[in-house]
Design a protein around this motif. Sequence first.
Motif, mmCIF file in Angstrom:
data_model
loop_
_atom_site.group_PDB
_atom_site.id
_atom_site.type_symbol
_atom_site.label_atom_id
_atom_site.label_comp_id
_atom_site.label_asym_id
_atom_site.label_seq_id
_atom_site.Cartn_x
_atom_site.Cartn_y
_atom_site.Cartn_z
ATOM 1 N N LYS A 167 -55.780 -76.567 14.653
ATOM 2 C CA LYS A 167 -54.273 -76.138 15.383
ATOM 3 C C LYS A 167 -54.051 -74.828 15.015
ATOM 4 O O LYS A 167 -53.513 -73.847 15.481
ATOM 5 C CB LYS A 167 -53.331 -77.198 15.428
ATOM 6 N N GLU A 171 -53.958 -70.799 16.369
ATOM 7 C CA GLU A 171 -52.731 -70.104 16.550
ATOM 8 C C GLU A 171 -52.639 -68.753 15.792
ATOM 9 O O GLU A 171 -52.071 -67.853 16.187
ATOM 10 C CB GLU A 171 -51.449 -71.023 15.960
ATOM 11 N N GLN A 172 -53.172 -68.821 14.643
ATOM 12 C CA GLN A 172 -52.943 -67.767 13.415
ATOM 13 C C GLN A 172 -54.369 -67.102 13.073
ATOM 14 O O GLN A 172 -54.440 -66.155 12.297
ATOM 15 C CB GLN A 172 -52.225 -68.247 12.413
#
Length: 227
Positions: A167, A171-172
């Motif tokens: 996750k 996202e990053q």
Amino acid sequence: MSLKGKIPPEVKIQAVEDYLAIRKGSTQIREELGIRLSTFQAWLRKYQTEGPAGLHPKKHVTSYPSSLKLAAVEDYMGGGGSLDAMCRKYGISSHAVLQQWITLYNQGHREFKTRRAREETDMAEKEKLSQEQKLQAVLYCLEHQLDYRRTSEQYKITYQQIYSWVKKYQEQGEAGLLDRRGRRRPPSEYSEEEKAAAKLRQLEAENRRLQMENDFLKKLNELEGRR
């Protein structure tokens, strides 16, 4: 013509029985009643697990034992079937209930902490993985269609850990895998080549996620078209 307001239990039962007897298709029923596919699927599931009584209002909230919750979640996570199949198999009232359990499981809620899970957590605490090892685990998981269970066994980490890393990576990028408790080189110090490589991996992960969603929708449309 769609019905206005709350649909009576008798109408729900008749709709499901018409569908099961192949007197009407789900599309016709949904258009007549003005309901969504997910709503009709919920009626069908309740009818098949509880009979006509399942479509009548309940006077109390259904309670499930922790052992059943854990079994259903791990069965689903292990590829045992779809949300619908798991709800039917374990007598769960709705997709929303099972999805809530899955969320709690992924968050490491104490109700889903089995003895084995606690042992795995202790083991993972003793053997910290480097950022490079985390990245390898994440890429392995993405390459195997987000099979968290398989990845956790392959890299000897907990299900919750790989779920969290994937996750964060989506996202990053690689920056999301940094251990914030120690001094690590921040993304601002990356070379242009490293930044480009990290961005490329992030885009590839997003493309894989979108492809899986498209495949799921195509399969759903195929199944609906066969009715």
